[in-house]
Enzyme design. Structure first.
Site, PDB file in Angstrom:
ATOM      1  N   ASP A  98       0.887  -1.291  -0.043  1.00 52.34           N
ATOM      2  CA  ASP A  98      -0.068   0.023   0.067  1.00 52.34           C
ATOM      3  C   ASP A  98       0.632   1.437   0.146  1.00 52.34           C
ATOM      4  O   ASP A  98       2.003   1.273   0.467  1.00 52.34           O
ATOM      5  CB  ASP A  98      -0.955   0.065   1.162  1.00 52.34           C
ATOM      6  CG  ASP A  98      -2.400   0.693   1.118  1.00 52.34           C
ATOM      7  OD1 ASP A  98      -2.360   1.460   0.020  1.00 52.34           O
ATOM      8  OD2 ASP A  98      -3.076   0.509   1.557  1.00 52.34           O
ATOM      9  N   ASP A 150     -10.498   2.042  -4.008  1.00 52.39           N
ATOM     10  CA  ASP A 150     -11.004   1.831  -2.618  1.00 52.39           C
ATOM     11  C   ASP A 150     -12.563   2.108  -2.865  1.00 52.39           C
ATOM     12  O   ASP A 150     -13.089   1.576  -1.828  1.00 52.39           O
ATOM     13  CB  ASP A 150     -10.671   2.996  -1.626  1.00 52.39           C
ATOM     14  CG  ASP A 150      -9.236   2.609  -0.889  1.00 52.39           C
ATOM     15  OD1 ASP A 150      -9.062   1.351  -0.974  1.00 52.39           O
ATOM     16  OD2 ASP A 150      -8.786   3.434  -0.015  1.00 52.39           O
TER      17      ASP A 150
HETATM   18  C1  DGJ Z   1      -5.965   1.693   1.620  1.00 54.58           C
HETATM   19  C2  DGJ Z   1      -6.084   0.751   0.853  1.00 54.58           C
HETATM   20  O1  DGJ Z   1      -6.598   0.891  -0.342  1.00 54.58           O
HETATM   21  C3  DGJ Z   1      -7.243  -0.200   1.618  1.00 54.58           C
HETATM   22  O2  DGJ Z   1      -7.689  -1.194   0.909  1.00 54.58           O
HETATM   23  C4  DGJ Z   1      -6.849  -0.611   2.724  1.00 54.58           C
HETATM   24  O3  DGJ Z   1      -5.574  -1.563   2.569  1.00 54.58           O
HETATM   25  C5  DGJ Z   1      -6.344   0.477   3.757  1.00 54.58           C
HETATM   26  N1  DGJ Z   1      -5.281   1.395   2.845  1.00 54.58           N
HETATM   27  C6  DGJ Z   1      -5.482  -0.019   4.862  1.00 54.58           C
HETATM   28  O4  DGJ Z   1      -5.008   1.253   5.550  1.00 54.58           O
END
Ligand code: DGJ
Length: 719
Positions: free
Chosen positions: A449, A516
């Site tokens: 991430d 997301d």
């Molecule tokens: C952002 C990601 O896109 C989510 O899927 C998740 O992993 C969160 N961060 C976790 O902090």
């Protein structure tokens, strides 16, 4: 295929030709378009007047009467910025790509065109590669300094391309967190110049590096194998030419090229095709064959269950084991433990950088991972290696690892600052920390991430104008080492969802969490936009809970599944809260997905209808051998008094007949007819009862979907 005929340089792919002609001083594009069977008469393509203003240049330098965007701009120590690169030679040589950046692979020859500025003792080399099978041509530039003094590169583009006419639309894929890669179309004729660029330090959710130029019957598409600040400019001029430049963003870029050194640009990618549909297929083939590498190239991707939207930070070992057991029961193949498993990470204020167990929560990730594997699942884990929280042991011990400007308050985003990956020592820390995580829990999957944009760029031993690019090179160096050490691990790139969806990351990580925003309605445009450039096996797509956490929308479990089948399927919710009926439905969905996974993940992907405001939209994924295909069509808005929703499919074998099966509202397939591929590809096929699946009077405004499977029943294989 590369050919040199006198001063003509010809690059051929299966369906296209690119012709460059060298003159005594410069080189120009003569032709890029459908493949020519005979090149006699090429002089007809040359301009009438060979002043510096008329040819279509392979690079544009500063200091002549060409006042458009330059692709090469160098500053000398006396303050002047005129270069005089003249054609030196062109040769076909073995392709050896630079080591500091990722490049495409799979062709062993390239065309190198060399230009020399004799006064400044600089050599500019343009390296072109033709990918025959995918109809893509790539290019990058190298500048070599043979002088005794440093020079300063203010701009060195990866590709400068020019063609006649200004009647193009400039098509870009723009957005924001949660609404990435929305398609926008701008006519360049009247505007003259259009720019698409990022300043976030990454390829960004705001403007993806993939762009197109389109006019009737012709589409040129461009992309960049790079994950940092990029800039794509199309510039129409008074001589009725359009110039397209793509490369590192010159904003805040100034590279000192010391004596005897080379600077290599990232690689640009271009394709030509008669339609957007065809250009996408060519880009997809290129990504699958020449960008994605390693064990996961063309390998079916596992159906995963991720706990993030199910628990966020609030989980215990028992909760995770319960979700994982349910995941195993419904037939999932991989469990991913998301954020919150390390340090003292119970919220997003602390612990980034401390890649050690939060034992009270996990009971030890090694044991947790073993228990999950004992259920028959693979185990994957989330990390965010490029970041640090000030409330972390790492920051307390090594504040100097953080990206910060001395005596200035750093800008925080999501309460975090970045690590200074321009520094080899920090690269070493990140590499060792993540290698330790992988080894500790024997991770088979890593979700990498990256949850903020870059600010406060500073490194005491890096010149300011070099920072952004050195950061990206540092990131690639870490990824190069990690992926080499753990070749079996499936890496998924994530940046608050799809904020770094680009060809650079795809060289290391074969899939990317697309957004997301997991709402099925929103995902249609996001996935459809993304699929212009990137194949469906690169797009993570999850079924999540309803009401959706990002939008509040509610859609049936089946509709959410159908949309998620447009990418690599996963479930991201608390499965233990599902009813028996829902779990049975998910079990059937996963079984269905596995049965058609080859077609869904690796088939030819075509967008159907118009996902951006049209009444009916969707996708069809046709297996490479055209034996099976799966299509999903969607009506986004229920409108009173509008009937007769119809759709032509595409990509099926014209010479075959297919059994058409329709998927039921709760799964299962029912045969509706046998029809010829040519009819299905062209006809306005009725979508019976598309609005009657749910109560017509319900008011949550869901999407209405139909899902079809096509199975060949006759007709010899044409592919
Ligand atoms: C952002 C990601 O896109 C989510 O899927 C998740 O992993 C969160 N961060 C976790 O902090």
């Amino acid at each position: 295929m590369l050919k040199i005929k006198g001063n003509y340089f010809i690059l051929e792919t299966k369906n296209t030709s690119l012709v460059i002609k060298s003159q005594e001083t410069f080189a120009e594009y003569l032709y890029y378009g459908p493949k020519l069977s005979d090149y006699t008469g090429l002089e007809l393509l040359a301009p009438e007047d060979y002043g510096w203003t008329a040819p279509r240049l392979v690079f544009a330098q500063w200091g002549y009467n060409d006042f458009r965007e330059p692709s090469v701009h160098v500053r000398f120590q006396d303050g002047s910025d005129k270069t005089d690169f003249r054609f030196h030679k062109g040769k076909i040589v073995a392709r050896e790509t630079p080591k500091e950046l990722p490049y495409s692979y799979g062709e062993d020859k390239c065309l190198k065109l060399e230009f020399v500025d004799a006064t400044a003792k600089l050599k500019l080399t343009l390296c072109y590669t033709a990918y025959y099978d995918s109809d893509v041509i790539t290019s990058y530039a190298t500048l070599h300094n043979s002088a005794k003094k440093s020079v300063y590169i203010e701009n060195l583009a990866s590709l400068c391309f020019e063609t006649w006419g200004k009647d193009f639309n400039f098509i870009t894929f723009d957005g924001a967190w949660g609404s990435e890669r929305q398609k926008h179309v701008r006519p360049i004729g009247t505007l003259g110049k259009c720019v698409n660029e990022s300043f976030t330090g990454s390829s960004s959710p705001m403007h993806n590096p993939f762009v197109m130029l389109e006019r009737t019957g012709e589409v040129y598409a461009f992309n960049l194998v790079y994950s940092g600040n990029h800039r794509e400019v199309c510039d129409g001029d008074e001589y009725n030419r359009t110039r397209m430049i793509t490369g590192i963003n010159p904003f805040s870029f100034n590279w000192e090229l010391a004596p005897a050194q080379d600077f290599n640009t990232p690689e640009a990618v271009m394709a030509y095709a008669p339609t957007q549909e065809e250009v996408s297929l060519r880009m997809h083939r290129f990504v699958s064959e020449h960008i994605i590498r390693g064990k996961w190239k063309k390998k079916e991707r596992p159906v995963l269950v991720n706990n993030w939207e199910g628990t966020y930070f609030d989980f215990t070992k028992d909760k995770i084991l319960a979700i994982a057991q349910t995941a195993a029961n419904v037939g999932a193949e991989l469990f991913v433990l998301d954020d919150g498993w390390f340090g003292k990470r119970d919220d997003d204020f602390r612990s980034l950088g401390d890649w050690v167990d939060h034992v009270e929560k996990t009971g030890g990730i090694d044991k947790l991972a073993d228990s999950i594997r004992a259920m028959g699942l693979k185990f994957g884990i989330w990390v965010e290696p490029e970041m640090v929280n000030e409330d972390s042991d790492l920051y307390r011990k090594h504040p100097e690892y953080a990206m910060k400007i001395p005596r200035r308050e750093p800008t925080r985003m999501r309460n975090q600052i970045m690590l200074n990956l321009a520094d080899p020592q920090v690269q070493g820390y990140v590499y060792r920390a993540i290698a330790r995580v992988i080894e500790t829990c024997k991770a088979q999957y890593i979700k990498w991430d990256y949850n903020r944009h870059m600010t406060d760029c500073y490194d005491r031993s890096t010149r300011g104008g070099e920072y952004y690019h050195r950061y990206i090179m540092g990131l690639y160096a870490v990824l190069e080492k990690l992926t080499a050490r753990f070749p079996n691990v499936l890496f998924e790139s994530c940046a608050s969802g799809g904020c770094r969806f680009d060809l650079g990351m795809l060289c290391y990580m074969p899939q990317t969490w697309t957004s997301d925003n997991s709402d099925a309605r929103e995902r249609i445009a996001i996935q459809s936009g993304t699929a212009h450039a990137y194949p469906q096996n690169t797009m993570g797509a999850h079924v999540s809970a309803c009401p959706n956490h990002q939008t509040g929308n509610t859609n049936s479990l089946e509709a959410r599944f159908r949309v998620a089948c447009g990418g690599v399927l996963g479930y991201e919710c608390d499965l233990t809260k599902m009813t028996e009926e829902e779990l049975a439905q998910i079990t059937e969905q996963i079984e269905f997905y596995k049965k058609y996974r080859t077609a869904l993940q690796f088939g030819e992907y075509h967008r159907l209808g118009n996902a951006f405001g049209g009444e009916v939209c969707g996708y069809i994924s046709v297996a490479q051998n055209q034996e099976t295909a799966v299509a999903v069509v969607t009506v986004l808005h229920k409108r009173t008094g509008i009937f007769n929703y119809r759709m032509a499919f595409t990509g099926l074998d014209d010479n075959a007949q297919y059994r058409v099966l329709e998927r039921g509202a709760k799964g299962g397939l029912k045969e509706i007819c046998v029809a010829s591929g040519s009819l299905l590809n062209r006809g306005a096929i009725r979508l019976q009862d598309i609005l009657s699946e749910t109560d017509a009077r319900e008011n949550s405004n869901p999407i209405y979907t139909k899902m079809y499977v096509f199975e060949r029943v006759s007709g010899k294989k044409s592919r």
